[in-house]
Motif scaffolding. Structure first.
Motif, PDB file in Angstrom:
ATOM      1  N   THR A  13       0.803  -1.217   0.000  1.00 15.82           N
ATOM      2  CA  THR A  13       0.000   0.000   0.000  1.00 15.82           C
ATOM      3  C   THR A  13       0.838   1.270   0.000  1.00 15.82           C
ATOM      4  OG1 THR A  13      -0.155   0.004   2.403  1.00 15.82           O
ATOM      5  CG2 THR A  13      -1.937  -1.095   1.199  1.00 15.82           C
ATOM      6  N   ILE A  14       2.116   1.154  -0.188  1.00 13.78           N
ATOM      7  CA  ILE A  14       3.010   2.296  -0.078  1.00 13.78           C
ATOM      8  C   ILE A  14       2.742   3.359  -1.153  1.00 13.78           C
ATOM      9  CG2 ILE A  14       4.999   1.573  -1.467  1.00 13.78           C
ATOM     10  CD1 ILE A  14       5.189   2.852   2.094  1.00 13.78           C
ATOM     11  N   GLN A  15       2.170   2.967  -2.281  1.00 10.93           N
ATOM     12  CA  GLN A  15       1.920   3.904  -3.375  1.00 10.93           C
ATOM     13  C   GLN A  15       0.561   4.606  -3.269  1.00 10.93           C
ATOM     14  OE1 GLN A  15       4.247   4.683  -5.559  1.00 10.93           O
ATOM     15  NE2 GLN A  15       5.669   3.182  -4.736  1.00 10.93           N
ATOM     16  N   MET A  16      -0.226   4.295  -2.252  1.00 11.72           N
ATOM     17  CA  MET A  16      -1.553   4.863  -2.087  1.00 11.72           C
ATOM     18  C   MET A  16      -1.468   6.369  -1.799  1.00 11.72           C
ATOM     19  SD  MET A  16      -4.639   3.752   0.506  1.00 11.72           S
ATOM     20  CE  MET A  16      -3.542   2.644   1.283  1.00 11.72           C
ATOM     21  N   PRO A  17      -2.269   7.200  -2.502  1.00 12.80           N
ATOM     22  CA  PRO A  17      -2.248   8.653  -2.257  1.00 12.80           C
ATOM     23  C   PRO A  17      -3.059   9.021  -1.009  1.00 12.80           C
ATOM     24  CG  PRO A  17      -3.802   8.142  -3.989  1.00 12.80           C
ATOM     25  CD  PRO A  17      -3.136   6.835  -3.612  1.00 12.80           C
ATOM     26  N   VAL A  18      -2.512   8.772   0.144  1.00 15.40           N
ATOM     27  CA  VAL A  18      -3.249   8.882   1.397  1.00 15.40           C
ATOM     28  C   VAL A  18      -3.693  10.312   1.698  1.00 15.40           C
ATOM     29  CG1 VAL A  18      -3.082   8.584   3.888  1.00 15.40           C
ATOM     30  CG2 VAL A  18      -2.188   6.851   2.371  1.00 15.40           C
ATOM     31  N   THR A  19      -2.789  11.267   1.653  1.00 20.39           N
ATOM     32  CA  THR A  19      -3.173  12.628   2.023  1.00 20.39           C
ATOM     33  C   THR A  19      -4.232  13.180   1.073  1.00 20.39           C
ATOM     34  OG1 THR A  19      -1.274  13.541   0.827  1.00 20.39           O
ATOM     35  CG2 THR A  19      -1.014  13.170   3.191  1.00 20.39           C
ATOM     36  N   TYR A  20      -4.140  12.826  -0.198  1.00 18.27           N
ATOM     37  CA  TYR A  20      -5.151  13.244  -1.167  1.00 18.27           C
ATOM     38  C   TYR A  20      -6.512  12.665  -0.805  1.00 18.27           C
ATOM     39  CZ  TYR A  20      -7.865  13.297  -5.478  1.00 18.27           C
ATOM     40  OH  TYR A  20      -8.863  13.459  -6.390  1.00 18.27           O
ATOM     41  N   ARG A  21      -6.550  11.370  -0.512  1.00 16.58           N
ATOM     42  CA  ARG A  21      -7.818  10.709  -0.167  1.00 16.58           C
ATOM     43  C   ARG A  21      -8.393  11.249   1.131  1.00 16.58           C
ATOM     44  NH1 ARG A  21      -9.032   5.610  -2.332  1.00 16.58           N
ATOM     45  NH2 ARG A  21     -11.025   6.033  -1.320  1.00 16.58           N
ATOM     46  N   LEU A  22      -7.551  11.526   2.107  1.00 14.46           N
ATOM     47  CA  LEU A  22      -8.039  12.081   3.363  1.00 14.46           C
ATOM     48  C   LEU A  22      -8.702  13.441   3.133  1.00 14.46           C
ATOM     49  CD1 LEU A  22      -5.118  11.184   5.798  1.00 14.46           C
ATOM     50  CD2 LEU A  22      -7.384  10.133   5.710  1.00 14.46           C
ATOM     51  N   ALA A  23      -8.072  14.271   2.321  1.00 12.44           N
ATOM     52  CA  ALA A  23      -8.624  15.601   2.044  1.00 12.44           C
ATOM     53  C   ALA A  23      -9.880  15.521   1.183  1.00 12.44           C
ATOM     54  CB  ALA A  23      -7.568  16.470   1.357  1.00 12.44           C
ATOM     55  N   LYS A  24      -9.832  14.747   0.116  1.00 13.19           N
ATOM     56  CA  LYS A  24     -10.944  14.690  -0.839  1.00 13.19           C
ATOM     57  C   LYS A  24     -12.149  13.943  -0.279  1.00 13.19           C
ATOM     58  CE  LYS A  24     -12.004  13.372  -5.608  1.00 13.19           C
ATOM     59  NZ  LYS A  24     -13.221  12.644  -5.330  1.00 13.19           N
ATOM     60  N   ASP A  25     -11.937  12.774   0.298  1.00 12.18           N
ATOM     61  CA  ASP A  25     -13.046  11.924   0.722  1.00 12.18           C
ATOM     62  C   ASP A  25     -13.562  12.232   2.128  1.00 12.18           C
ATOM     63  OD1 ASP A  25     -12.585  10.719  -1.707  1.00 12.18           O
ATOM     64  OD2 ASP A  25     -11.672   8.915  -0.864  1.00 12.18           O
ATOM     65  N   PHE A  26     -12.710  12.782   2.983  1.00 19.33           N
ATOM     66  CA  PHE A  26     -13.105  12.963   4.381  1.00 19.33           C
ATOM     67  C   PHE A  26     -12.979  14.405   4.880  1.00 19.33           C
ATOM     68  CE2 PHE A  26     -11.622   8.616   3.790  1.00 19.33           C
ATOM     69  CZ  PHE A  26     -12.718   7.910   4.254  1.00 19.33           C
ATOM     70  N   ASN A  27     -12.482  15.299   4.046  1.00 22.27           N
ATOM     71  CA  ASN A  27     -12.284  16.700   4.426  1.00 22.27           C
ATOM     72  C   ASN A  27     -11.382  16.805   5.664  1.00 22.27           C
ATOM     73  OD1 ASN A  27     -12.618  19.452   3.966  1.00 22.27           O
ATOM     74  ND2 ASN A  27     -14.310  19.598   5.414  1.00 22.27           N
ATOM     75  N   VAL A  28     -10.339  15.995   5.678  1.00 22.73           N
ATOM     76  CA  VAL A  28      -9.381  15.963   6.781  1.00 22.73           C
ATOM     77  C   VAL A  28      -8.031  16.457   6.259  1.00 22.73           C
ATOM     78  CG1 VAL A  28      -8.090  14.429   8.327  1.00 22.73           C
ATOM     79  CG2 VAL A  28     -10.556  14.117   8.039  1.00 22.73           C
ATOM     80  N   ALA A  29      -7.472  17.448   6.949  1.00 22.72           N
ATOM     81  CA  ALA A  29      -6.157  17.969   6.576  1.00 22.72           C
ATOM     82  C   ALA A  29      -5.087  17.133   7.261  1.00 22.72           C
ATOM     83  CB  ALA A  29      -6.033  19.424   6.993  1.00 22.72           C
ATOM     84  N   ALA A  30      -4.016  16.861   6.536  1.00 23.14           N
ATOM     85  CA  ALA A  30      -2.923  16.050   7.069  1.00 23.14           C
ATOM     86  C   ALA A  30      -1.632  16.865   7.059  1.00 23.14           C
ATOM     87  CB  ALA A  30      -2.754  14.784   6.248  1.00 23.14           C
ATOM     88  N   ASN A  31      -1.051  17.059   8.238  1.00 23.39           N
ATOM     89  CA  ASN A  31       0.231  17.723   8.370  1.00 23.39           C
ATOM     90  C   ASN A  31       1.271  16.645   8.676  1.00 23.39           C
ATOM     91  OD1 ASN A  31       2.321  19.537   8.783  1.00 23.39           O
ATOM     92  ND2 ASN A  31       1.749  19.922  10.898  1.00 23.39           N
ATOM     93  N   ILE A  32       2.127  16.356   7.706  1.00 28.91           N
ATOM     94  CA  ILE A  32       3.128  15.304   7.881  1.00 28.91           C
ATOM     95  C   ILE A  32       4.256  15.840   8.754  1.00 28.91           C
ATOM     96  CG2 ILE A  32       4.791  13.809   6.728  1.00 28.91           C
ATOM     97  CD1 ILE A  32       2.887  13.880   4.277  1.00 28.91           C
ATOM     98  N   ILE A  33       4.478  15.164   9.877  1.00 31.57           N
ATOM     99  CA  ILE A  33       5.515  15.564  10.819  1.00 31.57           C
ATOM    100  C   ILE A  33       6.814  14.838  10.527  1.00 31.57           C
ATOM    101  CG2 ILE A  33       6.154  15.579  13.266  1.00 31.57           C
ATOM    102  CD1 ILE A  33       3.101  15.816  13.821  1.00 31.57           C
ATOM    103  N   ARG A  34       6.712  13.564  10.255  1.00 30.79           N
ATOM    104  CA  ARG A  34       7.887  12.763   9.937  1.00 30.79           C
ATOM    105  C   ARG A  34       7.451  11.617   9.036  1.00 30.79           C
ATOM    106  NH1 ARG A  34      10.733  10.135  14.799  1.00 30.79           N
ATOM    107  NH2 ARG A  34      11.052  12.278  15.305  1.00 30.79           N
ATOM    108  N   ALA A  35       8.276  11.273   8.059  1.00 29.32           N
ATOM    109  CA  ALA A  35       7.943  10.161   7.167  1.00 29.32           C
ATOM    110  C   ALA A  35       9.192   9.364   6.831  1.00 29.32           C
ATOM    111  CB  ALA A  35       7.305  10.684   5.885  1.00 29.32           C
ATOM    112  N   GLN A  36       9.017   8.052   6.817  1.00 28.00           N
ATOM    113  CA  GLN A  36      10.071   7.148   6.381  1.00 28.00           C
ATOM    114  C   GLN A  36       9.396   6.159   5.441  1.00 28.00           C
ATOM    115  OE1 GLN A  36      12.145   5.189   9.531  1.00 28.00           O
ATOM    116  NE2 GLN A  36      13.540   4.143   8.158  1.00 28.00           N
ATOM    117  N   VAL A  37       9.481   6.463   4.154  1.00 26.96           N
ATOM    118  CA  VAL A  37       8.787   5.679   3.145  1.00 26.96           C
ATOM    119  C   VAL A  37       9.763   5.386   2.012  1.00 26.96           C
ATOM    120  CG1 VAL A  37       6.832   5.659   1.551  1.00 26.96           C
ATOM    121  CG2 VAL A  37       6.628   6.855   3.722  1.00 26.96           C
ATOM    122  N   ALA A  38       9.820   4.116   1.597  1.00 27.26           N
ATOM    123  CA  ALA A  38      10.680   3.708   0.489  1.00 27.26           C
ATOM    124  C   ALA A  38       9.994   2.562  -0.249  1.00 27.26           C
ATOM    125  CB  ALA A  38      12.046   3.261   1.003  1.00 27.26           C
ATOM    126  N   PRO A  39      10.234   2.450  -1.561  1.00 29.24           N
ATOM    127  CA  PRO A  39       9.614   1.372  -2.320  1.00 29.24           C
ATOM    128  C   PRO A  39       9.972  -0.003  -1.756  1.00 29.24           C
ATOM    129  CG  PRO A  39      10.669   2.949  -3.779  1.00 29.24           C
ATOM    130  CD  PRO A  39      11.053   3.314  -2.382  1.00 29.24           C
TER     131      PRO A  39
END
Length: 134
Positions: A13-39
């Motif tokens: 699920t690493i390629q899922m556009p999470v912040t986009y879906r949260l904003a579009k589908d749920f009207n939830v803003a996401a402020n990323i504090i820290r991320a460690q994501v790699a393919p």
């Protein structure tokens, strides 16, 4: 309302556009504090979510349904007043200015309400006076 959560993404699920879906589908803003994501690896993201409580709960339920691990971040920064030497190094890395030096006394001030628990100050402290609770 705001909630700070740690999201753990399985490899598929690493390629899922999470912040986009949260904003579009749920009207939830996401402020990323820290991320460690790699393919092809498990990804971890610490994010502060803002929105209506019902929408936040629905968004978290949706994330769980997508096999994204959700854990509420209840950690906080702790400062050992007895160990702190008030050098100010931590103030230089604090992105929210929760850590400041008083201009008159040169004593460290910590404004907990501004802290986002990014933990950048923890490794910066030369005397290890800053830590997090678990």
């Amino acid at each position: 309302m705001k909630k700070r959560v740690t999201l753990t993404f399985p490899r598929r699920t690493i390629q899922m556009p999470v912040t986009y879906r949260l904003a579009k589908d749920f009207n939830v803003a996401a402020n990323i504090i820290r991320a460690q994501v790699a393919p092809n690896q498990v990804g971890k993201v610490v994010v502060e979510l803002s929105g209506d409580i019902d929408q936040l709960d629905a968004a978290l339920d949706w994330l769980r349904s997508q096999d994204v691990g959700v854990s509420l971040a209840n950690r906080e920064i702790l400062i050992d007043e007895d160990s702190c030497v008030h050098c100010g190094l931590c103030t230089g890395v604090c992105p929210t200015e929760a850590l400041t030096l008083d201009p008159k006394t040169f004593m460290l001030n910590f404004t907990r309400s501004r802290c986002i628990v990014c933990e950048q100050c923890v490794p910066t402290c030369p005397v290890e006076a800053i830590s997090t609770n678990f």
